[in-house]
Scaffold this motif. Structure first.
Motif, short mmCIF file in Angstrom:
data_model
loop_
_atom_site.label_atom_id
_atom_site.label_comp_id
_atom_site.label_asym_id
_atom_site.label_seq_id
_atom_site.Cartn_x
_atom_site.Cartn_y
_atom_site.Cartn_z
N TYR A 1 0.85 -1.19 0.00
CA TYR A 1 0.00 0.00 0.00
C TYR A 1 0.88 1.24 0.00
O TYR A 1 1.78 1.38 0.84
N ASN A 2 0.64 2.11 -0.94
CA ASN A 2 1.35 3.38 -1.00
C ASN A 2 0.60 4.32 -1.95
O ASN A 2 -0.45 3.95 -2.50
N ARG B 1 -3.02 1.46 -4.57
CA ARG B 1 -4.07 1.71 -3.59
C ARG B 1 -5.31 0.82 -3.71
O ARG B 1 -6.05 0.66 -2.75
N GLU B 2 -5.59 0.30 -4.87
CA GLU B 2 -6.87 -0.33 -5.18
C GLU B 2 -7.25 -1.42 -4.18
O GLU B 2 -8.37 -1.44 -3.65
N ARG B 3 -6.34 -2.35 -3.92
CA ARG B 3 -6.69 -3.50 -3.09
C ARG B 3 -7.03 -3.07 -1.66
O ARG B 3 -8.05 -3.49 -1.11
N ILE C 1 0.86 -2.93 6.47
CA ILE C 1 1.15 -2.68 5.06
C ILE C 1 2.65 -2.58 4.79
O ILE C 1 3.43 -2.12 5.62
N TRP C 2 3.04 -3.05 3.58
CA TRP C 2 4.45 -3.02 3.20
C TRP C 2 4.64 -2.10 1.98
O TRP C 2 3.70 -1.77 1.28
N SER C 3 5.88 -1.70 1.78
CA SER C 3 6.30 -0.84 0.66
C SER C 3 5.61 0.52 0.66
O SER C 3 5.11 0.96 -0.38
N PRO C 4 5.58 1.24 1.78
CA PRO C 4 4.97 2.57 1.78
C PRO C 4 5.68 3.54 0.86
O PRO C 4 5.09 4.54 0.44
N LEU C 5 6.95 3.25 0.53
CA LEU C 5 7.71 4.11 -0.37
C LEU C 5 7.85 3.52 -1.77
O LEU C 5 8.67 3.97 -2.55
#
Length: 322
Positions: A184-185, A189-191, A209-213
């Motif tokens: 999620y970032n 965003r969709e999922r 959530i992972w990979s905010p960047l």
């Protein structure tokens, strides 16, 4: 530090958490890992994420050694592992997937590597088309009843698959999944925002959530190419490089449009992107990755940016990425 409940469970996790992923045992040695875990814990982080497949189990070994060395009170932090891909190169069929055999044996192996008596969170790292969901749900239930796992969840499962797991758990009087670990970032965003919306309402699911960047893209460091010391430059992660920046200039253009907003607030682009994830009330914790203590310290300051993300600022962010 801000703390949030993991969905409807009673477990409270720090809004920002720290994960190993590719870095531990590769970019990050034991000394650097020790410094960052100590820093994170001192700043109120109480959740450290890991997985069997991260550097083929080495990431868990490094984290386990460091936690044992630091001697934090065990009730002051949570540790996770994830099961699916296996912890060896070219795994045999019994060394990967979500069969009862692998789920339980992988848990035991993770506990040995992490030097722990139980996992606080245990994730099914991906759905397994070769194993019935009821078999996996029952295996997780066994581990919880044995006291080896406290909460179990999924990572990158579809909403229908998670709903099926809940229905199976209800019918069989099994422990149901409590959390999902999705990407999620600002660019993905969709999922989280749409597909999973019924899961929050009906089952009280939490998210780690992972990979905010977006694997560093939202930090702005790839605007002019890939630095040699970055994650995307690591051997064996060409697939990640292609996924992150191999889609033309559109994503880079969006990142560049976000920079003036961060400048106006007097924060880094990374802090802006991390804090934005926390605006979503269905995000239980945002998992950070880092290869240096200085980088981790700066990103942990993102929690202080959250109160400033409202009104016109959020409108400007939406316009920049549209």
């Amino acid at each position: 530090m801000l703390y949030r409940r993991l969905g409807r469970s009673g477990l409270q996790l720090s809004a920002l958490s720290f994960g190993a992923w590719v870095t531990f045992g590769q970019q990050v040695d034991r000394s650097a890992a020790r410094d960052m875990l100590a820093l994170a814990h001192d700043r109120g982080v109480n959740f450290f994420d890991n997985a069997e497949t991260y550097n083929n189990g080495v990431a868990e070994q490094v984290m386990g050694d460091v936690l044992a060395d630091l001697r934090f009170p065990r009730d002051s932090y949570c540790v996770s592992s994830k099961v699916f891909f296996g912890a060896v190169k070219n795994p045999l069929p019994t060394q990967r997937g979500l069969s009862r055999k692998h789920v339980i044996e992988a848990c035991h192996q993770a506990l040995q590597r992490l030097r722990l008596e139980h996992l606080d969170l245990y994730f099914c790292h991906r759905p397994d088309p070769d194993t019935p969901i009821e078999e996996t749900v029952a295996a997780m239930d066994t581990l919880i009843r044995q006291g080896k796992v406290l909460y179990w969840g999924t990572s990158e499962w579809s909403a229908p698959q998670i709903e099926e797991a809940h229905h199976i758990a209800k019918q069989g009087h099994f422990y149901a999944p409590v959390m999902e670990q999705p990407q999620y970032n600002l660019l993905h965003r969709e999922r989280v925002e749409r597909e999973y919306a019924p899961l929050y309402r009906h089952f009280g699911m939490g998210t780690t959530i992972w990979s905010p960047l977006a694997s560093g893209l939202l930090s702005g460091k790839y605007n002019d190419g890939v630095p040699d010391d970055s994650r995307l430059a690591q051997p064996g992660y060409e697939w990640l490089r292609e996924a992150v920046i191999g889609k033309g200039d559109e994503r880079i253009a969006k990142v560049r449009r976000l920079q003036p907003i961060a400048d106006e607030l007097g924060v880094s682009l990374a802090q802006l992107a991390i804090a934005w994830c926390l605006v979503n009330p269905n995000v239980s914790t945002v998992m950070l990755g880092a290869s240096r203590s200085e980088q981790l310290a700066q990103n942990l300051d993102a929690v202080d940016v959250l109160p400033r993300l409202q009104g016109e600022v959020l409108v400007a962010i939406e316009k920049a990425i549209s």
